[in-house]
Design an enzyme around this catalytic site. Structure first.
Site, short mmCIF file in Angstrom:
data_model
loop_
_atom_site.label_atom_id
_atom_site.label_comp_id
_atom_site.label_asym_id
_atom_site.label_seq_id
_atom_site.Cartn_x
_atom_site.Cartn_y
_atom_site.Cartn_z
N LYS A 180 0.89 -1.18 0.00
CA LYS A 180 0.00 0.00 0.00
C LYS A 180 0.92 1.22 0.00
CE LYS A 180 -1.82 3.10 1.97
NZ LYS A 180 -1.65 4.52 1.52
N GLY A 239 6.77 5.20 7.93
CA GLY A 239 5.97 6.41 7.97
C GLY A 239 6.17 7.13 9.28
N SER A 240 5.20 7.94 9.64
CA SER A 240 5.35 8.79 10.82
C SER A 240 5.21 7.98 12.12
CB SER A 240 4.29 9.89 10.78
OG SER A 240 3.01 9.29 10.83
N THR A 241 5.79 8.52 13.18
CA THR A 241 5.71 7.83 14.48
C THR A 241 4.27 7.70 14.97
OG1 THR A 241 7.98 8.36 15.05
CG2 THR A 241 6.49 7.97 16.90
N VAL A 258 1.39 7.38 13.33
CA VAL A 258 0.69 6.30 12.61
C VAL A 258 1.33 4.95 12.94
CG1 VAL A 258 0.07 5.39 10.33
CG2 VAL A 258 -0.11 7.83 10.76
N GLY A 259 2.65 4.92 13.04
CA GLY A 259 3.35 3.68 13.40
C GLY A 259 2.92 3.16 14.76
N GLU A 276 9.43 1.52 10.73
CA GLU A 276 10.48 2.50 10.39
C GLU A 276 9.83 3.87 10.49
OE1 GLU A 276 13.65 2.10 9.65
OE2 GLU A 276 13.62 -0.08 9.70
N CYS A 326 13.71 11.18 6.67
CA CYS A 326 13.61 10.76 8.08
C CYS A 326 14.92 10.90 8.84
CB CYS A 326 13.10 9.33 8.15
SG CYS A 326 14.04 8.21 7.11
N GLU A 346 9.84 16.67 14.65
CA GLU A 346 10.25 16.40 13.27
C GLU A 346 9.53 17.41 12.37
OE1 GLU A 346 8.80 12.83 11.23
OE2 GLU A 346 10.85 12.42 10.60
P1 NAD Z 1 2.34 8.73 7.28
O1 NAD Z 1 2.58 8.02 8.57
O2 NAD Z 1 1.34 9.81 7.26
O3 NAD Z 1 1.91 7.70 6.13
C1 NAD Z 1 2.72 6.59 5.79
C2 NAD Z 1 1.84 5.56 5.09
O4 NAD Z 1 0.89 5.07 6.03
C3 NAD Z 1 1.04 6.09 3.90
O5 NAD Z 1 0.98 5.10 2.88
C4 NAD Z 1 -0.34 6.31 4.51
O6 NAD Z 1 -1.37 6.26 3.55
C5 NAD Z 1 -0.42 5.15 5.49
N1 NAD Z 1 -1.37 5.34 6.60
C6 NAD Z 1 -1.79 6.51 7.13
N2 NAD Z 1 -2.66 6.26 8.13
C7 NAD Z 1 -2.78 4.91 8.24
C8 NAD Z 1 -3.53 4.04 9.09
N3 NAD Z 1 -4.33 4.53 10.05
N4 NAD Z 1 -3.40 2.72 8.93
C9 NAD Z 1 -2.57 2.21 7.99
N5 NAD Z 1 -1.85 2.99 7.14
C10 NAD Z 1 -1.95 4.33 7.27
O7 NAD Z 1 3.78 9.25 6.80
P2 NAD Z 1 4.12 10.14 5.55
O8 NAD Z 1 3.67 11.54 5.83
O9 NAD Z 1 3.68 9.47 4.30
O10 NAD Z 1 5.73 10.09 5.56
C11 NAD Z 1 6.53 10.90 6.34
C12 NAD Z 1 6.95 10.17 7.60
O11 NAD Z 1 7.63 8.96 7.27
C13 NAD Z 1 7.95 10.97 8.42
O12 NAD Z 1 7.61 10.91 9.77
C14 NAD Z 1 9.27 10.24 8.18
O13 NAD Z 1 10.22 10.39 9.21
C15 NAD Z 1 8.82 8.84 8.03
N6 NAD Z 1 9.81 8.05 7.30
C16 NAD Z 1 10.56 7.14 7.98
C17 NAD Z 1 11.55 6.43 7.31
C18 NAD Z 1 12.39 5.40 8.02
O14 NAD Z 1 13.02 4.60 7.34
N7 NAD Z 1 12.41 5.37 9.34
C19 NAD Z 1 11.74 6.63 5.94
C20 NAD Z 1 10.96 7.56 5.28
C21 NAD Z 1 9.98 8.26 5.97
#
Ligand code: NAD
Length: 490
Positions: free
Chosen positions: A173, A226-228, A230-231, A248, A282, A383
């Protein structure tokens, strides 16, 4: 405009609801792509395809899987120009970053192919003649991968080739804004000879498709970047189901410059760490910690270099930096700059949106330096994800280490010094999954990547990146005639 459907069971499939989202260029406003808005029903179909492909793929030979991964890398290489352009246009990043990202993704695929030859396992042969133990690594099954918008290819390729090498099948996804390269690569995988159902892609919203993936009982693992916040939600949901989650997440890296560094190299690395991918990175080195004795001179030179950077259109080969991902995100970065000013930071260069001419069609921010930043200020703690760096000074090694570790994140940190003893000692004390010495945002596929603290769980890349997608089985054989009194197993 490129129009994409979903990719399920080796076929192009429209979304059940027939809805789509248009991705407009964040740099010039033109329509770039249309992505299908998948539903939970589409996700179910993709998981069913992945599940039915799972047995044959898990039992295929590792040499076959390695060969297919190598073929995929070759096909990606042949399409490098097109993939780099799609990546640059959809994210808004400069084309040179697009090439860098795709080339790295190809290397990751070649490395994962090599790892497929080396799937671990061991035999316990020293328990007498009537016993034999086998420790085997088995693919975890169907893996759901959720990726962000900033590095759509690299964040996928830190997962996908490793999971495939391990023998897992996959449903991806990608971000709803930047799914082009993921869908193109799924098609290339079919051309490379991957069986239908091994790789599936369902585009759409995180709250719909992502959530359905996390909750699906036939998805054995979620690998999320993705973001902390949501993670954390995903981690909680996985924990409830006792489902493995690789996370991550966000970061707030420090880049420490000691007075004994090669200051020209350090300047280069600090600039790169700030502006690569417009700072939407990130492990961006957003907190410059500089030794007080050189701070004034170093800050002035940094301001000079940052002011010389070319901010421009993604496909312009001369651009050092492109546009922010969307208007809301640009405004959030600008708000952070305003908050920093109110809290006492000074602006050493940049500090606002770029306007006039082509800039008016997109979301461009000038490379920005915030001086006099202290750990109490919001910028130091949150961040921000933009081309902004703060400067904080220190006088001792202990102070530098304390400042670097004064964050809830722990993804990466960097340092610049010619004193190898100091470098080694400081590296041991930094609480992050990666430490760079006299370089930044550098590395090799063999080096594991991941976070301490709230930057994540698990590791990608390296040998760890393979076993992340495997589970360990112990098989114990009792050979010959069964004895009446068996030994304890523990
Ligand atoms: P995000 O957390 O908003 O979204 C990431 C993904 O999760 C997207 O595909 C989004 O559609 C999906 N998502 C959103 N809500 C969800 C839910 N409730 N359930 C399941 N999936 C959901 O992050 P973003 O804005 O796309 O990316 C930026 C963030 O990613 C920053 O915080 C950055 O630090 C982090 N990031 C981390 C790394 C790493 O390797 N640690 C690498 C790149 C980006």
């Amino acid at each position: 405009m490129r129009c994409y459907n979903l990719w399920i069971n080796g076929k192009d499939v429209p979304a059940i609801g027939g809805k789509a989202a248009i991705r407009k260029s964040p740099a010039h406003g033109a329509d770039l792509a249309s992505f299908a808005l998948g539903t939970a029903g589409d996700l179910n179909a993709a998981v069913a395809a992945a599940k039915s492909a799972e047995g044959a793929w898990a039992n295929s030979g590792c040499i076959e899987r390695a060969a297919l991964l190598t073929k995929l890398a070759d096909l990606m290489e042949a399409k490098l120009d097109q993939l780099a352009e799609i990546e640059a246009e959809e994210v808004g990043k400069p084309i040179k970053d697009g090439y860098g990202e795709l080339s790295h993704s190809i290397n990751l695929t070649r490395y994962a192919a090599a790892l497929a030859w080396e799937i671990p396992g061991r035999a316990q042969t020293h328990h007498g003649t009537s016993a034999l133990g086998i420790v085997s690594y088995e693919p975890i099954g169907v893996v759901g991968m959720i990726t962000p918008w900033n590095f759509p290819a690299v964040t996928l390729f830190q997962k996908l080739p490793y999971a495939l090498a391990a023998g897992c099948t996959v449903v991806v996804k990608p971000s709803e804004m930047t799914a082009g390269t993921t869908l193109e690569i799924a098609r290339l995988a079919k051309a490379a000879g991957f069986p239908d159902g091994v790789i599936n892609v369902v585009t759409g919203k995180g709250s719909v498709v992502g959530n359905a993936m996390v909750e699906h009982p036939d998805v054995n693992m979620i690998s999320f970047t993705g973001s902390t916040p949501v993670g954390q939600q995903i981690g909680e949901k996985c924990a409830r189901q006792v489902k493995r989650a690789g996370l991550e997440l966000g970061g707030k890296a420090a880049n420490i410059v000691f007075a004994d560094a090669d200051l020209d190299d350090a300047l280069d690395g600090v600039v790169l760490g700030t502006i690569l991918n417009q700072g939407e990175e990130c492990v961006a080195g957003t907190r410059l910690l500089v030794e007080k004795s050189i701070a004034e001179d170093f800050s002035a030179k940094l301001a000079e270099r940052m002011s010389m950077l070319r901010v421009g259109l993604p496909l312009d080969k001369e651009s050092d930096m492109g546009a922010m991902i969307h208007e809301d995100h640009m405004n959030s970065v600008l708000d952070h700059i305003e908050t920093a000013k109110k809290e006492g930071a000074t602006i050493l260069c940049g500090g606002g949106r770029l306007t006039g001419g082509d800039y008016d069609k997109g979301y461009f921010i000038a490379p920005t330096i915030l001086g006099n930043v202290t750990p109490k200020m919001t910028y130091f703690r949150e961040e921000v994800f933009g081309p902004v760096i703060s400067i904080t000074t220190f006088e001792t090694v202990d102070e530098a280490v304390a400042l670097a570790n004064d964050t809830e994140y722990g993804l990466g940190n960097g340092m610049w010094t010619k004193d190898i003893d100091k470098a080694h000692q400081v590296s041991k004390r930094l609480k992050s999954g990666t430490v760079w010495v006299n370089t930044f945002l550098d590395g090799a596929p063999q080096m594991p990547f991941g976070g301490y603290k709230r930057s994540g769980l698990g590791r990608e890349n390296g040998k760890e990146g393979l076993t992340e997608f495997m589970q360990v089985k112990s098989t114990f054989f009792r050979l010959g005639k069964r004895s009446k009194s068996l030994p304890h197993t523990a």
